[in-house]
Design an enzyme around this catalytic site. Structure first.
Site, PDB file in Angstrom:
ATOM      1  N   ARG A 197     -17.968 -14.594 -20.661  1.00  0.00           N
ATOM      2  CA  ARG A 197     -18.234 -15.432 -21.823  1.00  0.00           C
ATOM      3  C   ARG A 197     -19.603 -15.308 -22.626  1.00  0.00           C
ATOM      4  O   ARG A 197     -19.706 -15.421 -23.661  1.00  0.00           O
ATOM      5  CB  ARG A 197     -18.422 -16.906 -21.123  1.00  0.00           C
ATOM      6  CG  ARG A 197     -18.565 -18.133 -22.073  1.00  0.00           C
ATOM      7  CD  ARG A 197     -18.496 -19.432 -21.602  1.00  0.00           C
ATOM      8  NE  ARG A 197     -18.809 -20.330 -22.324  1.00  0.00           N
ATOM      9  CZ  ARG A 197     -20.047 -21.041 -22.473  1.00  0.00           C
ATOM     10  NH1 ARG A 197     -21.175 -20.386 -21.594  1.00  0.00           N
ATOM     11  NH2 ARG A 197     -20.365 -21.829 -23.270  1.00  0.00           N
TER      12      ARG A 197
ATOM     13  N   ASP B 230       0.784  -1.364  -0.079  1.00  0.00           N
ATOM     14  CA  ASP B 230       0.098   0.244   0.006  1.00  0.00           C
ATOM     15  C   ASP B 230       0.919   1.230   0.056  1.00  0.00           C
ATOM     16  O   ASP B 230       0.525   2.214  -0.707  1.00  0.00           O
ATOM     17  CB  ASP B 230      -0.962  -0.097   1.067  1.00  0.00           C
ATOM     18  CG  ASP B 230      -2.007  -1.106   1.122  1.00  0.00           C
ATOM     19  OD1 ASP B 230      -2.148  -1.459  -0.076  1.00  0.00           O
ATOM     20  OD2 ASP B 230      -2.437  -1.459   2.021  1.00  0.00           O
TER      21      ASP B 230
ATOM     22  N   SER C 139     -17.995 -24.456 -24.353  1.00  0.00           N
ATOM     23  CA  SER C 139     -18.182 -25.041 -23.199  1.00  0.00           C
ATOM     24  C   SER C 139     -17.690 -26.355 -23.382  1.00  0.00           C
ATOM     25  O   SER C 139     -16.899 -26.690 -24.276  1.00  0.00           O
ATOM     26  CB  SER C 139     -19.613 -25.068 -22.704  1.00  0.00           C
ATOM     27  OG  SER C 139     -20.292 -25.757 -23.530  1.00  0.00           O
TER      28      SER C 139
ATOM     29  N   LYS D 220     -10.579 -27.844 -12.595  1.00  0.00           N
ATOM     30  CA  LYS D 220     -11.872 -27.086 -13.431  1.00  0.00           C
ATOM     31  C   LYS D 220     -12.080 -26.094 -12.202  1.00  0.00           C
ATOM     32  O   LYS D 220     -12.900 -26.452 -11.482  1.00  0.00           O
ATOM     33  CB  LYS D 220     -13.048 -27.969 -13.610  1.00  0.00           C
ATOM     34  CG  LYS D 220     -14.307 -26.969 -14.387  1.00  0.00           C
ATOM     35  CD  LYS D 220     -15.234 -27.936 -14.982  1.00  0.00           C
ATOM     36  CE  LYS D 220     -16.235 -27.473 -15.989  1.00  0.00           C
ATOM     37  NZ  LYS D 220     -16.837 -26.116 -15.319  1.00  0.00           N
TER      38      LYS D 220
ATOM     39  N   CYS E  32     -25.379 -26.513  33.738  1.00  0.00           N
ATOM     40  CA  CYS E  32     -26.110 -26.959  32.521  1.00  0.00           C
ATOM     41  C   CYS E  32     -25.537 -28.220  31.906  1.00  0.00           C
ATOM     42  O   CYS E  32     -23.991 -27.908  31.536  1.00  0.00           O
ATOM     43  CB  CYS E  32     -26.070 -26.042  31.491  1.00  0.00           C
ATOM     44  SG  CYS E  32     -26.891 -26.364  29.879  1.00  0.00           S
TER      45      CYS E  32
END
Ligand code: IVH
Length: 680
Positions: free
Chosen positions: A139, A39, A84, A118, A439
């Site tokens: 796409r 930065d 595709s 993928k 408890c």
């Protein structure tokens, strides 16, 4: 006014530093400089360019951010269509794919494939002219996409300049969001009441399609290249693998998990290997992609409809499924926090049946507005607990006014386990049972935590047993575990003599654990395994830790006021002091045994690296070892503790075997870092 040569030089240095940091961070996954320094460089460059506008140029890293919002995205017609892939869901599908390929190529022998993950993101195309990034598009329908150039430019993983690039190059790849950035984004969204994304892919899509590039820039997207589109005036390499190497050499991020394999056996082995890595990857994948490696063969195979004949996507079981919420239960945790849990119509997600999913807390249920009867997206990414990632509001059943179903969720006012009032403190997201260890649910959770793997590691002490031990009042506190005898354990339901003996042995074996584990096992709020190590290292003994006041605690690195206050409060509680005293009599821990937690977990250990590791470069492996205090030596000797061996490991491997030195493959090596302490 002419610019001083020193300034021109400084601008060049800053640009190189910034782009090199981007490259190291994104393409090599090996950060070079801290964010703060990055930065600072960027600000200095921005200041210089503001003072000398003539030094600014479109490929300066300052130009990644700050473009003005758009009204709409322009449409772009792709120079080459974006295709595709066909899918394979079983080994049979893969065999059939390979058979089709061999038949079409008239090949007798086995075919070589380039294989890669993928990525579960969005396909984009990037356009470089004369090595400069000039824009890119989604796409879309494969023929026409949207011009998201300004947003792509803000993605630091995408180089703005390529060295030695041809006059025109289209790079095809996937924009995605790393899991850690996704978690951070949702965490921030939760805090500020903004939209929560169901998964990293939706978050990436939502961010890439922001009309205001400044928002997109803040979202930290990532990019991986997996191919090319149009390219001009360049002789392409012969294989897809070489093409990927070429893209990598131009500093484009490509999958480190890519390989070249042969035949169906190679494809299936890769599918297994990648599947084993899947949970640990920093990004979501939904399968493996297999591509015929030789580009000439790819060309001769060609396309059917919209998909190539030379490639296929082999899918893993989905990490997300739809199901119906049958109820919302409340679980009481170790610290009394009440967690709403959706009881689901069981559904297979990522290969396992899921019947429960966490809803985190009251605010989260409200924000997502999950109701009984809703159809929801259940997500199980990696090893994390399944969660309800989103509600399909359009599928919500019409409300039956007479039924309490479909009501918005409300937290109970009393603890479902012990009936004590539930409190929610100002500024906390959790509602808690106010009954503490009285408890039974909290007591059980405290015992389970005490016995858990990273704490005292009492194998076999699971929830069914703890339920019985607490319900029969045999065990109230962890110290009571050490007073159990064989007879009482064997008297429990479904407890064979042999299992009783094993459990008793596990309890005995858990005595004299290192202090760090013991401190973690106590279950002090805000003290996780790492803080427990820091405390053990700093104080050395349990007594010293118990006597420490806030001031002394604040001297421990990374301990802040909230943690310190929680520790002080824990040890002030007389019940806790009594339990610790009883544990001391049982010799539950060993003071002063701090060698496990010195500086790094590999302190004092010497490693030798040999061969090519599947995903890490040698520098990365070395950096990881050194970050944990270990050393890397060039040759194997009796002083070597570990040899990390990859492919084609040679004489060093043999020498290590001869000297009986532990040999690790990459995954065993990486395990060292996840264990959080050094394996003995
Ligand atoms: S190659 C001609 N490789 O999957 C082949 N696609 O179902 C074009 N994807 O739209 C695609 N990882 O978004 C290829 N390693 C990879 C990929 C990959 C993810 C996506 C891509 C494409 C979709 C096809």
């Amino acid at each position: 006014m002419s610019v001083l040569p020193e300034l021109t030089e400084r601008v060049r240095v800053l640009r190189d530093l910034i782009e090199d940091a981007n490259y190291r961070y994104y393409a090599l996954d090996d950060p070079a400089i801290p964010d703060a320094e990055y930065d600072r460089h960027l600000r200095e460059l921005q200041d210089l360019e503001a003072a000398y506008p003539e030094m600014c140029s479109a490929d300066s890293p300052t130009q990644r951010v700050g473009a003005a919002p758009l009204k709409a995205f322009a449409q772009v017609v792709h120079a080459l269509p974006m295709l595709s892939l066909g899918n394979a869901f079983s080994q049979g599908d893969v065999v059939a794919f390979d058979r089709r390929v061999r038949a079409a190529l008239e090949r007798e022998g086995e075919v070589e494939y380039a294989v890669e993950p993928k990525f579960d993101g969005l396909a984009v195309t990037l356009r470089y002219e004369q090595g400069r990034f000039v824009g890119g598009a989604t796409r879309g329908d494969g023929t026409t996409g949207e011009d998201v150039s300004a947003n792509l430019r803000s993605i630091r993983a995408i180089p703005l300049r390529l060295e030695a690039a041809p006059p025109l190059l289209e790079v095809r790849g996937e924009v995605l969001m790393l899991r850690r950035d996704f978690d951070k984004l949702n965490e921030r969204a939760r805090e500020s009441g903004e939209k929560i994304f169901a998964n990293p892919r939706n978050a990436a899509a939502g961010s890439l399609r922001q009309l205001d590039p400044r928002i997109s820039a803040r979202r930290r997207l990532h990019f991986f290249a997996y191919g090319i589109g149009r390219v001009e005036f360049l002789a392409l390499p012969e294989t897809h693998a070489a093409l990927m190497d070429w893209l990598a050499s131009m500093h484009l991020p490509v999958a480190a998990q890519r390989r070249v394999v042969t035949g169906v056996a190679g494809l299936m082995a890769y599918f297994e290997e990648l599947g084993a890595m899947r949970a640990g990857l920093p990004f979501d994948i939904d399968g493996a992609v297999y591509k015929v490696n030789a580009l000439a063969d790819q060309e001769s195979l060609g396309f059917v409809a919209r998909a190539p004949r030379f490639a296929i996507a082999h899918k893993y079981p989905a990490q997300e499924e739809l199901t119906v919420v049958e109820g919302i239960d409340i679980q009481v945790g170790r610290t009394g926090a009440l967690t709403p849990v959706a009881r689901l119509k069981p559904v297979f997600v990522g290969g396992v049946s899921v019947a429960n999913a966490t809803l985190h807390n009251e605010d989260e249920v409200r924000r997502r507005d999950v109701r009984v009867g809703d159809t929801v997206i259940v997500r199980r990414a990696g090893d994390v607990i399944p969660e309800v990632a989103g509600v399909l509001l359009e599928r919500r059943p019409l409300r039956d006014l007479a039924s309490p179903l479909h009501e918005p969720f409300a937290m109970p006012r009393t603890c479902p386990e012990c009936g004590a009032p539930v409190l929610r403190l100002e500024g906390e997201s959790a509602a808690r049972c106010s009954n503490g260890l009285a408890c039974p649910a909290q007591r059980k959770q405290a015992l389970l935590h005490f016995a858990s793997r990273r704490a005292m590691d009492i194998e076999g002490l699971g929830d069914k047993l703890v339920d019985q031990l607490v319900d029969r009042k045999l065990v109230q506190t962890p110290a009571d575990l050490y007073a159990l005898d064989l007879e009482r354990i064997a008297g429990l339901e479904r407890m064979a003599q042999k299992s009783a003996e094993n459990l008793l042995a596990a309890i005995v074996a858990s005595r004299r654990r290192p202090l760090a584990r013991f401190v973690f096992a106590l279950g002090i709020r805000h003290v996780g395994a790492q803080t427990a190590k820091d405390l053990a290292r700093h104080f050395g003994t349990q007594d010293a830790l118990m006597q420490a006041d806030t001031e002394a605690l604040l001297r421990v690195p990374d301990v802040g006021p909230v943690v310190a206050a929680s520790i002080v409060a824990f040890f002030q509680e007389s019940h806790n002091r009594d339990v610790i005293e009883a544990l001391r009599r049982a010799e539950a821990w060993l003071d002063g045994e701090v060698q496990l937690v010195k500086r790094g977990i590999l302190e004092g250990k010497t490693f030798v690296l040999t061969g090519t590791l599947p995903t890490l470069t040698r520098d990365q492996a070395k950096a990881r070892i050194e970050a944990e205090g270990g050393k890397v030596a060039g040759s194997v000797s009796a002083k070597t503790d570990f040899v990390v061996a990859g492919l084609l490991a040679g004489t060093k491997f043999a020498k290590a075997e001869q000297l009986n030195i532990r040999i690790l493959d990459e995954s065993a090596f990486l395990q060292l870092f996840h264990q959080g302490e050094f394996p003995q």
